[in-house]
Write an enzyme that holds these catalytic residues in place. Structure first.
Site, mmCIF file in Angstrom:
data_model
loop_
_atom_site.group_PDB
_atom_site.id
_atom_site.type_symbol
_atom_site.label_atom_id
_atom_site.label_comp_id
_atom_site.label_asym_id
_atom_site.label_seq_id
_atom_site.Cartn_x
_atom_site.Cartn_y
_atom_site.Cartn_z
ATOM 1 N N HIS A 165 -1.899 10.967 3.795
ATOM 2 C CA HIS A 165 -1.431 9.805 3.036
ATOM 3 C C HIS A 165 -1.023 8.713 4.026
ATOM 4 O O HIS A 165 -0.616 8.993 5.159
ATOM 5 C CB HIS A 165 -0.245 10.163 2.136
ATOM 6 C CG HIS A 165 0.108 9.077 1.174
ATOM 7 N ND1 HIS A 165 -0.719 8.670 0.148
ATOM 8 C CD2 HIS A 165 1.207 8.269 1.088
ATOM 9 C CE1 HIS A 165 -0.147 7.685 -0.525
ATOM 10 N NE2 HIS A 165 1.016 7.422 0.022
ATOM 11 N N CYS B 239 -5.146 5.468 -1.137
ATOM 12 C CA CYS B 239 -4.152 5.041 -0.142
ATOM 13 C C CYS B 239 -4.787 4.380 1.080
ATOM 14 O O CYS B 239 -4.374 3.302 1.513
ATOM 15 C CB CYS B 239 -3.266 6.210 0.276
ATOM 16 S SG CYS B 239 -4.113 7.551 1.142
ATOM 17 N N HIS C 197 2.078 1.091 -0.954
ATOM 18 C CA HIS C 197 1.071 2.156 -0.881
ATOM 19 C C HIS C 197 0.500 2.446 -2.260
ATOM 20 O O HIS C 197 1.052 2.043 -3.289
ATOM 21 C CB HIS C 197 1.679 3.432 -0.269
ATOM 22 C CG HIS C 197 2.630 4.161 -1.170
ATOM 23 N ND1 HIS C 197 2.651 5.534 -1.281
ATOM 24 C CD2 HIS C 197 3.597 3.721 -2.023
ATOM 25 C CE1 HIS C 197 3.585 5.906 -2.140
ATOM 26 N NE2 HIS C 197 4.185 4.833 -2.595
#
Length: 355
Positions: free
Chosen positions: A317, A269, A329
């Site tokens: 994240h 990510c 993402h």
């Protein structure tokens, strides 16, 4: 069938790229999917909803360990570079000491050849006044040169000792960083393997329902987030560098998530977001936690395309806002870089790399 799949993929890519420059309507949640929450799973009689939560938690823990791994990797790279620089400094120091020793030895040999007296001293003993004055000056200069050589050698030796001590400290840090990397890597693999083992216990039909549950939960969260009015302007204009970062990130759609990866073939990510902003000539921290800690925070309602949304309470994240209430993402192992509702996950906050 293959032709329809290709056409669908092409349509998704065109729509994604259009988000960068064209105003579009707010993302709408898909039609409700019949709930499978009460359906039994093959894992100890738990419902699929409980299984999904367990799997999600394991992947979040893997994400946290990935951040720890990436941060340790950064530290190792930094310490390695510092050790290389210290090595060069130590080598230069040794060479300087060797030159100074040669210079001091040459002065000593010159004095030996002149019965222990430098030329200036011999002239100072002359009965000729002019030679006597010249000799005094030469003697003073010779003494100053000797003192300078001795002072330089002393400094060089002190510097060399300091460099050596620093090298030892950096070596210990390097080893500590490598140990942290190894620990984090073991943790990541353990969590991913555990999540995969749970999924492997499910029947094919259950895995399909599990995916439907995931989509349903994300759609509900996104719909609730949009209707809350958390985002003041869904299509605020991006900055020039933000547009470049968004274009880069969207171009990675379809590439697999691989923990620790920074492209070009795969990403985790924060690898995706850091490389997107590197493409915009705005280097940012490598990990989502460091991005949250070191980049300027802005209100969620004021975000624009290119801003980074940090997710979960431990900042493990991150996704890039691309407009229309969406983020691009890299979700987790087993998934590809994709578009998702910005509010489909727990938002911690928003940072702006080019504030």
């Amino acid at each position: 069938m293959k032709r329809r799949h290709c056409a669908a993929a092409a349509l998704i890519a065109v729509c994604a790229l259009a988000m960068v420059s064209l105003p579009v309507q707010a993302w709408a949640s898909p039609a409700p999917i019949p709930s499978a929450a009460a359906a039994p799973s093959a894992r100890a009689g738990k419902s699929l909803a409980e299984v999904r939560e367990e799997i999600d938690q394991l992947y979040r823990e893997a994400g946290a360990a990935t951040d720890a791994y990436n941060l340790a990797e950064e530290k190792v790279e930094k310490q390695t570079a510092e050790l290389d620089e210290l090595g060069r400094a130590i080598d230069e120091g040794r060479q300087k000491i060797a030159r100074l020793k040669d210079q001091a030895g040459a002065q000593a040999r010159e004095q030996y050849r002149n019965a222990g007296l430098p030329p200036g001293t011999q002239l100072a003993l002359s009965s000729d006044p002019r030679l006597f004055l010249y000799g005094l000056n030469q003697m003073r200069q010779s003494q100053q040169a000797s003192d300078a050589v001795l002072a330089d050698m002393t400094r060089a030796q002190a510097d060399l000792e300091l460099y050596t001590e620093d090298a030892q400290v950096n070596w210990e840090k390097l080893e500590a960083g490598r140990l942290e990397q190894a620990r984090a890597k073991k943790e990541i693999n353990a969590r991913i393997d555990e999540a995969k083992a749970i999924e492997a216990q499910l029947e094919e039909e259950e895995r399909a329902r599990l995916l439907e549950l995931e989509k349903q939960a994300q759609a509900a969260a996104q719909s609730s987030w949009l209707s809350s009015g958390a985002l003041h302007d869904i299509n605020r204009a991006a900055s020039p560098s933000g547009r470049t970062a968004v274009r880069f990130a969207l171009a990675q759609i379809g590439k697999p998530y691989v923990w620790g990866a920074e492209g070009p073939g795969s990403y985790d990510c924060s690898g995706l977001t850091s490389q997107a902003w590197a493409a915009a000539k705005r280097p940012i921290p490598r990990t989502s936690q460091e991005q949250w800690a070191r980049l300027p925070h802005i209100a969620v309602g004021d975000m624009r395309p290119g801003d980074l949304i940090i997710y979960h309470s431990d900042a493990t994240h991150v996704g890039m806002y691309v407009g229309d209430g969406m983020v691009v993402h890299a979700p987790r192992p087993g998934r590809n870089v994709t578009l998702a509702g910005a509010g489909s996950m727990e938002i911690l906050g928003v940072v702006r790399p080019d504030a």
